[in-house]
Scaffold this motif. Structure first.
Motif, short mmCIF file in Angstrom:
data_model
loop_
_atom_site.label_atom_id
_atom_site.label_comp_id
_atom_site.label_asym_id
_atom_site.label_seq_id
_atom_site.Cartn_x
_atom_site.Cartn_y
_atom_site.Cartn_z
N LYS A 9 28.65 90.83 1.97
CA LYS A 9 29.04 92.28 1.19
C LYS A 9 30.35 92.49 1.66
CE LYS A 9 24.82 93.04 3.00
NZ LYS A 9 23.71 92.13 2.83
N GLY A 10 30.80 92.32 2.74
CA GLY A 10 32.00 92.70 3.43
C GLY A 10 32.95 92.05 2.71
N MET A 11 32.91 90.72 2.38
CA MET A 11 33.75 89.96 1.58
C MET A 11 33.83 90.21 -0.09
SD MET A 11 34.21 86.20 3.37
CE MET A 11 32.70 85.35 3.01
N THR A 12 32.82 90.59 -0.52
CA THR A 12 32.78 91.19 -1.63
C THR A 12 33.53 92.33 -2.04
OG1 THR A 12 30.36 90.35 -1.99
CG2 THR A 12 31.15 91.99 -3.58
N ALA A 13 33.30 93.28 -0.90
CA ALA A 13 34.09 94.46 -0.74
C ALA A 13 35.80 94.16 -0.88
CB ALA A 13 33.55 95.26 0.42
N GLU A 14 36.13 93.09 0.06
CA GLU A 14 37.45 92.60 0.17
C GLU A 14 38.11 92.19 -1.25
OE1 GLU A 14 40.97 90.01 1.45
OE2 GLU A 14 39.06 89.52 0.19
N TYR A 15 37.41 91.43 -1.79
CA TYR A 15 38.06 90.72 -2.92
C TYR A 15 38.10 91.97 -4.21
CZ TYR A 15 33.67 89.68 -5.90
OH TYR A 15 32.63 89.49 -6.51
N VAL A 16 37.09 92.44 -4.30
CA VAL A 16 37.06 93.73 -5.15
C VAL A 16 38.12 94.53 -5.11
CG1 VAL A 16 36.02 95.77 -5.89
CG2 VAL A 16 34.43 93.66 -5.74
N LEU A 17 38.43 94.94 -3.81
CA LEU A 17 39.65 95.96 -3.45
C LEU A 17 40.80 95.37 -3.24
CD1 LEU A 17 37.36 98.32 -1.16
CD2 LEU A 17 37.89 98.75 -3.53
N PHE A 18 41.02 94.13 -2.87
CA PHE A 18 42.36 93.57 -2.56
C PHE A 18 42.66 92.60 -3.50
CE2 PHE A 18 41.02 95.51 1.39
CZ PHE A 18 41.78 96.01 2.04
N ARG A 19 41.94 91.82 -4.31
CA ARG A 19 42.18 90.63 -4.99
C ARG A 19 41.87 90.82 -6.78
NH1 ARG A 19 42.57 86.66 -1.24
NH2 ARG A 19 42.11 87.44 0.87
N LEU A 20 40.79 91.36 -6.84
CA LEU A 20 40.37 91.50 -8.11
C LEU A 20 40.83 92.84 -8.74
CD1 LEU A 20 38.70 90.76 -10.67
CD2 LEU A 20 36.48 91.59 -9.71
N HIS A 21 40.91 93.98 -8.07
CA HIS A 21 41.47 95.09 -8.54
C HIS A 21 42.83 95.61 -7.81
CE1 HIS A 21 41.84 98.91 -10.47
NE2 HIS A 21 42.17 99.57 -9.30
N ARG A 22 43.15 95.39 -6.48
CA ARG A 22 44.26 95.73 -5.92
C ARG A 22 44.28 97.02 -6.05
NH1 ARG A 22 46.10 91.08 -8.55
NH2 ARG A 22 46.59 89.42 -7.26
N LEU A 23 43.45 97.81 -5.17
CA LEU A 23 43.21 99.30 -5.20
C LEU A 23 44.40 100.03 -4.60
CD1 LEU A 23 41.08 101.79 -5.66
CD2 LEU A 23 40.50 101.53 -3.19
N ALA A 24 44.84 101.19 -5.31
CA ALA A 24 46.06 101.82 -4.83
C ALA A 24 45.85 103.06 -4.35
CB ALA A 24 47.28 101.97 -5.88
N ALA A 25 46.34 103.81 -3.33
CA ALA A 25 46.06 105.02 -2.91
C ALA A 25 46.17 106.00 -4.03
CB ALA A 25 47.13 105.45 -1.93
N GLY A 26 45.31 106.93 -4.16
CA GLY A 26 45.23 107.98 -5.21
C GLY A 26 44.29 107.72 -6.43
N GLU A 27 44.01 106.40 -6.37
CA GLU A 27 42.97 106.28 -7.68
C GLU A 27 41.70 106.61 -7.31
OE1 GLU A 27 44.19 102.09 -9.88
OE2 GLU A 27 43.60 101.77 -7.98
#
Lengths: 147, 490
Positions: free
Chosen positions: B292-310
């Motif tokens: 689950k942690g690695m899923t959160a990791e790739y969703v937020l850092f690889r697949l989407h690359r979340l930016a502050a303010g989104e």
């Protein structure tokens, strides 16, 4: 470029191991694979650039040029000029490092060379396990039980 | 002041990959070196960040700060220097260098430094560095790898004898496709590891929604009837087969990978995807976090690359995955809207979401739009799937990214690309195991997860069940009674 790396631990101080292998003309004294050896043009065997001309027990003749000899770093490097092995641009390094824990020696023998791609595996095996490991085994046997 | 040089070297009876795995961690001395009392990497940096500083104290009361100058995984070299020290060591630079001993799977370890010191104290300090730090370190690392921990560290490691026989175990098998009662406990065995394999005594097993989909048949082909489900577990290595160099018997390890077979007290499996756990991570935490942690990791850092303010909409925000995604997204500076199914879960999610939407009637889009000033969510992390598709499209911002990570509200029907054009939406339907297949990336992902755990960014809330109660765990997960991560105890 193919790289071969073989390393071992010899149960003797690095000074003693170096004394046994330092002579570029002295391989017949410690390596059972070598039948005889001479230095061409009567040069001293620790003169950088000198060429050793030796025969292996299976009858092959090899000529190798001394590139590096360091009594400070316990290191010797040489290039093959002629051999029946089918290698090109062959440069090998034999290096000792003292193991302070137990006053032993860490020995590394590595080579880089080019060859026919179909023979990479066979040559890596022959050089790494045959020549280098064979030489190490002879040194380990020589020093075993000497202290 | 002239520099003096101190050199010590030894041979460690373990493969170089395993020794390097410890020494490359700039903060690991806390766990294996007996002179260290406390140590931490400053500014929350990772211990393999070149330039990071370890700030530590010795048991004799001295305090030091050391900076990592070189980290070379290819040549097994680490170089560091002292920045500040209560010991008079000046211009101190040290290098740790490992080399493989090719005849015998051992490791040559060379440790050398140069430094200056107060005149008259040269001899004393050379001895204290060479003997007190380097030689004592050699002996301590040897003990550490043999599974004999320092007396004052907590993890219990067991040196296991090599056994060639299968060992008796318990496992949960899939009796048939259907409800949770299809999960049945049986006697099983774990074979001695063959080449490339490891045998693990599993103490904590992760339960994931994918296990439910496998059981019901929504995801066919992953576990046959009669097979053992589960993709994630942690435990202690009993023994390893030939050619395994990165882990040793007694190591604490975890994995999240196919093939299935994790619901068992003991398991023999391919060692390639099995990772050694950092000392600060418990086996329960690993079983709760790997997948689950690695899923959160790739969703937020690889697949989407979340930016502050989104703005991020996270469904099932009190669930095992949703909780981690929401906590991490918020730490990254996003505005997090969590959807949950009940007031009880809302109370949990409010601790780490900016807004919580109770989605008891399936209608959440209006509330998401209101919470985001009419804009909608730039990112939707969607564990709901089929039945919620229209509401999700309504809740999505223009040019937003919608990532499907589960189908708890029903299986997907085909999606028409033209439908996505209403909002220039990006729709992703990723599979975690495609992100973890490369060992280097697996290691990067798990390291980032465990670093986030240590930093307090991820705060799992673990629900524990006995392995024999796997059916109840599935039942509770499906009927939405659980909060946080579900773990079976082996």
């Amino acid at each position: 470029m193919i790289k071969v790396y073989t390393s071992t631990v010899i149960d003797a101080p690095a000074d003693a191991v170096w004394q046994r292998i330092r002579d570029f003309n002295g391989m017949p004294n410690w390596n059972p694979l070598i039948a005889d050896s001479r230095i061409e043009q009567n040069l001293p065997s620790d003169r950088i650039g000198c060429v050793r001309n030796f025969r292996t027990r299976d009858g092959g003749t090899i000529r190798e040029r001394l590139l590096t000899l360091s009594d400070y770093d316990y290191e010797c490097a040489y290039a093959i000029l002629e051999s029946p092995m089918g290698v090109e641009n062959y440069v090998a390094t034999l290096k000792l490092t003292p193991i302070t824990d137990g006053n032993r020696t860490f020995a590394e023998w590595s080579a880089e060379f080019d060859c026919d791609p179909a023979r990479e595996r066979e040559l890596s095996q022959t050089i790494g396990q045959g020549v280098f490991q064979g030489g190490f085994d002879a040194l380990k046997t020589h020093f075993a039980g000497r202290r | 002041m002239s520099l003096q040089r101190v050199t010590r070297s030894t041979v460690i009876d373990a493969p170089i990959e395993r020794v390097w795995d410890v020494l490359r961690d700039f903060n690991s001395h806390l766990y294996w070196h007996p002179i260290i009392a406390t140590s931490e990497i400053e500014d929350g940096q990772s211990a393999d960040q070149v330039g990071c500083v370890r700030n530590f104290t010795l048991k004799d009361g001295n305090a030091l700060r050391e900076q990592l100058l070189t980290l070379d995984d290819r040549n097994y070299v680490s170089t560091y220097c002292i920045l500040d020290s209560t010991i008079p060591l000046q211009r101190y630079v040290a290098t740790v260098r490992l080399k493989p001993v090719t005849d015998g799977r051992r490791t040559f370890w060379h440790w050398q430094s140069t430094f200056a010191t107060t005149p008259g104290r040269e001899r004393e300090l050379a001895d204290s560095v060479g003997n007190g730090v380097y030689e004592a370190g050699f002996a301590a690392l040897r003990d550490y790898l043999r599974g004999r921990p320092r007396a004052d560290t907590t993890p219990t490691r067991r040196a296991a004898a090599l056994r060639n026989d299968p060992l008796e175990a318990q496992a949960i098998v899939l009796g048939g496709r259907g409800n949770a009662d299809q999960l049945k406990m049986v006697a099983a065995s774990a074979a001695a590891p063959a080449a490339g394999e490891v045998r693990i005594r599993q103490t904590a097993i992760g339960v994931n929604y994918i296990d439910v989909y496998v059981r019901t048949g929504l995801y066919p082909g992953l576990v046959e009837v009669g097979g053992v489900p589960g993709f994630e577990a942690a435990g202690t290595v009993i023994d390893v087969g030939p050619e395994v160099t990165h882990i040793l018997a007694g190591d604490r390890v975890a994995y999240a990978c196919p093939p299935a077979g994790a619901y068992a007290s003991m398991r023999t499996m391919n060692a390639e995807q099995v990772l050694r756990l950092p000392e600060h991570v418990t086996e329960e935490q690993a079983a709760a976090l790997m997948l689950k942690g690695m899923t959160a990791e790739y969703v937020l850092f690889r697949l989407h690359r979340l930016a502050a303010g989104e703005t991020v909409l996270v469904h099932a925000a009190a669930g095992g995955l949703g909780m981690l995604v929401a906590q991490w997204a918020r730490a990254l500076g996003a505005m997090v809207i969590g959807s949950v199914g009940s007031e009880e879960k809302a109370r949990v999610a409010r601790a780490y979401c900016d807004h919580v939407v109770i989605n008891s009637d399936g209608r959440f889009a209006e509330r998401v739009l209101r919470a985001s000033a009419g804009k909608g969510a730039d990112l939707i992390v969607d564990g709901l799937g089929g039945a919620a598709r229209e509401e999700n499209m309504k809740a999505l911002a223009l040019t937003g990214h919608w990532i499907s990570v589960g189908q708890a509200a029903g299986a997907w029907q085909p999606i028409d690309p033209e439908w996505l054009a209403h909002k220039s939406a990006t729709f992703s339907r990723p599979v975690i195991f495609h992100y973890t297949v490369a060992p280097r990336q697996l290691r990067e992902m798990s390291t980032r997860v465990f670093d986030a755990l240590r930093a307090g960014t991820l705060q799992p809330q673990i629900s524990r069940y006995a392995l024999s109660a796997a059916a109840k765990a599935h039942h509770d997960l499906e009927s939405r009674r659980t909060v946080g991560q579900v773990v079976l105890l082996g």
